[in-house]
Design an enzyme around this catalytic site. Structure first.
Site, PDB file in Angstrom:
ATOM      1  N   CYS A 188      -3.083   7.698  -1.748  1.00  0.00           N
ATOM      2  CA  CYS A 188      -4.396   7.845  -2.392  1.00  0.00           C
ATOM      3  C   CYS A 188      -5.460   8.325  -1.417  1.00  0.00           C
ATOM      4  O   CYS A 188      -6.420   8.982  -1.813  1.00  0.00           O
ATOM      5  CB  CYS A 188      -4.855   6.527  -2.991  1.00  0.00           C
ATOM      6  SG  CYS A 188      -3.594   5.309  -3.174  1.00  0.00           S
TER       7      CYS A 188
ATOM      8  N   CYS B 256       0.862  -1.193   0.000  1.00  0.00           N
ATOM      9  CA  CYS B 256       0.000   0.000   0.000  1.00  0.00           C
ATOM     10  C   CYS B 256       0.892   1.235   0.000  1.00  0.00           C
ATOM     11  O   CYS B 256       1.744   1.376   0.863  1.00  0.00           O
ATOM     12  CB  CYS B 256      -0.890  -0.021   1.244  1.00  0.00           C
ATOM     13  SG  CYS B 256      -1.722   1.563   1.551  1.00  0.00           S
TER      14      CYS B 256
ATOM     15  N   CYS C  41      -5.223  -0.685  -7.101  1.00  0.00           N
ATOM     16  CA  CYS C  41      -4.007  -0.967  -6.320  1.00  0.00           C
ATOM     17  C   CYS C  41      -3.931  -2.447  -5.972  1.00  0.00           C
ATOM     18  O   CYS C  41      -2.865  -3.054  -6.034  1.00  0.00           O
ATOM     19  CB  CYS C  41      -3.929  -0.095  -5.074  1.00  0.00           C
ATOM     20  SG  CYS C  41      -5.081  -0.537  -3.754  1.00  0.00           S
TER      21      CYS C  41
ATOM     22  N   GLU D  24      -0.367   1.847   9.422  1.00  0.00           N
ATOM     23  CA  GLU D  24      -1.500   2.521  10.065  1.00  0.00           C
ATOM     24  C   GLU D  24      -1.186   2.939  11.508  1.00  0.00           C
ATOM     25  O   GLU D  24      -0.435   2.259  12.212  1.00  0.00           O
ATOM     26  CB  GLU D  24      -2.734   1.608  10.042  1.00  0.00           C
ATOM     27  CG  GLU D  24      -3.463   1.596   8.710  1.00  0.00           C
ATOM     28  CD  GLU D  24      -2.751   0.812   7.603  1.00  0.00           C
ATOM     29  OE1 GLU D  24      -1.846   0.006   7.925  1.00  0.00           O
ATOM     30  OE2 GLU D  24      -3.102   1.005   6.425  1.00  0.00           O
TER      31      GLU D  24
ATOM     32  N   THR E 261      -3.954   5.337   7.577  1.00  0.00           N
ATOM     33  CA  THR E 261      -2.934   4.909   6.608  1.00  0.00           C
ATOM     34  C   THR E 261      -1.931   6.038   6.359  1.00  0.00           C
ATOM     35  O   THR E 261      -2.328   7.175   6.097  1.00  0.00           O
ATOM     36  CB  THR E 261      -3.635   4.520   5.291  1.00  0.00           C
ATOM     37  OG1 THR E 261      -4.474   3.392   5.548  1.00  0.00           O
ATOM     38  CG2 THR E 261      -2.637   4.166   4.215  1.00  0.00           C
TER      39      THR E 261
ATOM     40  N   TYR F 249      -9.468   0.639  -4.929  1.00  0.00           N
ATOM     41  CA  TYR F 249      -9.058  -0.691  -4.482  1.00  0.00           C
ATOM     42  C   TYR F 249      -8.946  -1.699  -5.627  1.00  0.00           C
ATOM     43  O   TYR F 249      -8.110  -2.596  -5.586  1.00  0.00           O
ATOM     44  CB  TYR F 249     -10.041  -1.207  -3.424  1.00  0.00           C
ATOM     45  CG  TYR F 249      -9.634  -0.839  -2.022  1.00  0.00           C
ATOM     46  CD1 TYR F 249      -9.330   0.478  -1.704  1.00  0.00           C
ATOM     47  CD2 TYR F 249      -9.535  -1.800  -1.026  1.00  0.00           C
ATOM     48  CE1 TYR F 249      -8.942   0.817  -0.428  1.00  0.00           C
ATOM     49  CE2 TYR F 249      -9.148  -1.458   0.255  1.00  0.00           C
ATOM     50  CZ  TYR F 249      -8.855  -0.157   0.554  1.00  0.00           C
ATOM     51  OH  TYR F 249      -8.468   0.180   1.813  1.00  0.00           O
TER      52      TYR F 249
ATOM     53  N   GLU G 187      -7.288  -5.384   5.824  1.00  0.00           N
ATOM     54  CA  GLU G 187      -7.382  -4.150   5.053  1.00  0.00           C
ATOM     55  C   GLU G 187      -8.301  -4.356   3.852  1.00  0.00           C
ATOM     56  O   GLU G 187      -9.086  -3.481   3.507  1.00  0.00           O
ATOM     57  CB  GLU G 187      -5.974  -3.749   4.606  1.00  0.00           C
ATOM     58  CG  GLU G 187      -5.774  -2.254   4.458  1.00  0.00           C
ATOM     59  CD  GLU G 187      -6.063  -1.761   3.080  1.00  0.00           C
ATOM     60  OE1 GLU G 187      -5.960  -2.583   2.161  1.00  0.00           O
ATOM     61  OE2 GLU G 187      -6.382  -0.574   2.923  1.00  0.00           O
TER      62      GLU G 187
ATOM     63  N   HIS H  23     -12.408   6.269  -2.918  1.00  0.00           N
ATOM     64  CA  HIS H  23     -11.406   5.338  -2.374  1.00  0.00           C
ATOM     65  C   HIS H  23     -11.751   3.879  -2.694  1.00  0.00           C
ATOM     66  O   HIS H  23     -10.871   3.067  -2.953  1.00  0.00           O
ATOM     67  CB  HIS H  23     -11.247   5.559  -0.872  1.00  0.00           C
ATOM     68  CG  HIS H  23      -9.909   5.100  -0.383  1.00  0.00           C
ATOM     69  ND1 HIS H  23      -8.724   5.583  -0.889  1.00  0.00           N
ATOM     70  CD2 HIS H  23      -9.555   4.168   0.533  1.00  0.00           C
ATOM     71  CE1 HIS H  23      -7.705   4.970  -0.305  1.00  0.00           C
ATOM     72  NE2 HIS H  23      -8.188   4.104   0.561  1.00  0.00           N
TER      73      HIS H  23
HETATM   74 FE1  SF4 Z   1      -3.360   1.860  -0.004  1.00  0.00          FE
HETATM   75 FE2  SF4 Z   1      -4.790   1.063  -2.126  1.00  0.00          FE
HETATM   76 FE3  SF4 Z   1      -5.895   2.693  -0.276  1.00  0.00          FE
HETATM   77 FE4  SF4 Z   1      -3.988   3.551  -1.970  1.00  0.00          FE
HETATM   78  S1  SF4 Z   1      -6.067   2.843  -2.512  1.00  0.00           S
HETATM   79  S2  SF4 Z   1      -4.125   3.975   0.224  1.00  0.00           S
HETATM   80  S3  SF4 Z   1      -2.674   1.741  -2.126  1.00  0.00           S
HETATM   81  S4  SF4 Z   1      -5.205   0.552   0.026  1.00  0.00           S
HETATM   82 FE    FE Z   2      -6.662   1.451   2.419  1.00  0.00          FE
END
Ligand code: SF4
Ligand code: FE
Length: 488
Positions: free
Chosen positions: A102, A98, A298, A256, A189, A295, A442, A291
């Site tokens: 973002c 991660c 990423c 985190e 995060t 996901y 997560e 967000h």
């Molecule tokens: Fe982490 Fe993915 Fe969230 Fe970006 S979108 S902060 S890489 S979990």
């Molecule tokens: Fe996250």
């Protein structure tokens, strides 16, 4: 735009109160617990200067016309959203982890869009402040973290009904020059390696909860903030050596932390919502859907690394060409590409916002995140199935390097075709790190627990329209106006 090195230096200048494993940490850039998280975030800075990746990692600010890091950009159209998901997949592939930044990007966009709508209704000045703040974040190339999740106490009660009023972050004082807030945010995060925190409400709020309807941004070294870094599976290995970490450079989580707000003062210029309870959900939905759609990108990038590790382990085990193994790899590819298809779908079918930004398709964003919660476990199950039990039981680097017993590991853990034991061990450790408990949790709870995706889904799915379609084709007349919606 900063380079990775300039980003590290900027972290050294922050004077913060950070605790990890019960000890105060003065400089995160010099502490072994944080190197992987900082390296991952630093890559988002370095790639913006890399000719190969510049086009993806940078954008043009609609506010200043300057070239900026895409992690500070306000989405303007479909192309922006599509480029964002491409960037996230690339970073997932390069880090297997991660990269944290973002969350702040989505918070900037959520605040930018929601404040415009609050001003429309209440004649407030929030959107001008949000624009100024975004311009500052772009100019200084800030890494922001999103302060979203409150501790919540008794979840059957609303914020204002809690026995301890601080279990949701709230305003405790309104002054001429700003507000004072108290509470805590969990699971933050990238918290200890961000420059700023953007706080937003964690849930829909009613009139009684208006002190909890607060959004603002503060520098992470604001007096009254206390960061308590989360314990992670196998984190002590970071104090030992490189091999046993599996992915020593980039780790496997977003680093985190719990962030306590002990009567923190926020000047009005940095306040983006204060009391307008009916907009808590609007802001929250902007953020969470941005967000959630991320996901699928990423995690698809991270899944690519897992698929690669699984395929290579199969080869090292001498079963790379086995049709049963190949079919399991196909299944993994199917899962990863489905996630990415969802992220692209949510981005391709987004829409303009009243503020002039661009938002993802909310129902597809929710589907993307629900699939992530499910598919991550499926991907790991398949990876474990093919990789074998040594992922869980392989001895340590110290045993491998030991003058007396190292030879046993070299001999008995050698792979097919004479692949050295160390190569297999490195892959076992990588798969182990990518399967650790924080990674799985997560996938389930990041960007909101599955229930928070399911609850809005029927509303977003417009069930009445679907019922009308079925009536039409089945030849059942529509109910007369005012008639109860009896399905019979
Ligand atoms: Fe982490 Fe993915 Fe969230 Fe970006 S979108 S902060 S890489 S979990
Ligand atoms: Fe996250």
């Amino acid at each position: 735009m900063m380079t990775g090195e300039e980003y590290r230096q900027s972290l050294r200048r922050l004077r913060r109160t950070i605790y990890a494993l019960g000890e105060r940490v003065e400089d995160v850039t010099g502490h072994p617990l944080f190197q992987d998280h900082i390296n991952t975030a630093a890559l988002t800075y370095d790639l913006a200067h890399d000719p190969q990746h510049q086009a993806l990692l940078t954008a043009t600010s609609h506010l200043t016309g300057k070239r900026i890091n895409r992690f500070t950009h306000i989405q303007q159209d479909t192309e922006d959203l599509m480029k964002k998901v491409q960037m996230l997949r690339l970073l997932g592939q390069l880090t297997g982890s991660c990269f944290q930044r973002c969350a702040g990007l989505d918070a900037l966009n959520a605040v930018y869009n929601a404040t415009y709508q609050v001003d429309q209704k209440y004649g407030t000045d929030y959107h001008r402040r949000a624009r100024d703040y975004v311009a500052r974040a772009q100019d200084a190339d800030l890494m922001c973290e999103a302060g979203m999740t409150d501790p919540k106490g008794d979840r059957s009660l609303r914020p204002s009904q809690q026995a301890d009023p601080d279990l949701y972050l709230h305003v405790v004082e309104r002054r001429k020059d700003g507000i004072v807030v108290r509470g805590a945010k969990l699971h933050q995060t990238g918290a200890v390696n961000s420059h700023e925190i953007i706080v937003m409400p964690t849930t829909a709020l009613r009139e009684d909860d208006k002190d909890y309807a607060v959004a603002f941004a503060v520098p992470s070294d604001t007096p009254g903030l206390v960061f308590i870094f989360g314990r992670q599976t196998n984190d002590q290995r970071k104090l030992e050596g490189e091999l046993d970490q599996g992915n020593a450079r980039y780790g496997y989580t977003g680093g985190e932390a719990m962030v306590v707000f002990n009567d923190v003062f926020v000047p009005w210029e940095r306040v983006f919502l204060c009391g307008e309870h009916d907009f808590a959900l609007v802001m929250l939905e902007y953020f969470s859907c941005y967000h959630r759609s991320n996901y699928g990108a990423c995690k698809a990038g991270v899944a690519d690394v897992l698929i690669g590790a699984t395929a290579l382990l199969a080869e090292y085990n001498g079963v790379g060409a086995n049709p049963i193994v190949r079919d399991k790899l196909v299944e993994m590819v199917h899962l990863a590409e489905t996630l990415y298809a969802c992220a692209n779908g949510a981005s391709a079918t987004g829409r303009a916002t009243p503020a002039g930004g661009w938002w993802v398709n909310p129902i597809m964003a929710n589907v993307t995140k629900l699939n992530t919660a499910r598919f991550t476990y499926d991907l790991l199950r398949l990876a474990h199935d093919v990789s074998g039990g040594l992922v869980a039981t392989v001895p340590s680097e110290r045993d491998l390097r030991h003058p007396e017993i190292g030879k046993y590991l070299e001999k008995y853990l050698k792979g097919a075709g004479g692949v050295p034991a160390e190569h297999r061990i490195r892959l076992f450790r990588l798969v182990e790190a990518m399967s650790s408990c924080p990674v799985m949790l997560e996938a389930v709870h990041g960007a909101g627990s599955p229930a928070t995706q399911r609850i809005p889904m029927l509303r977003q799915a417009e069930l009445d329209k679907k019922v009308a379609m079925a009536r039409e084709l089945a030849g059942i007349p529509a109910p007369a106006p005012g008639e109860a919606k009896a399905r019979g």
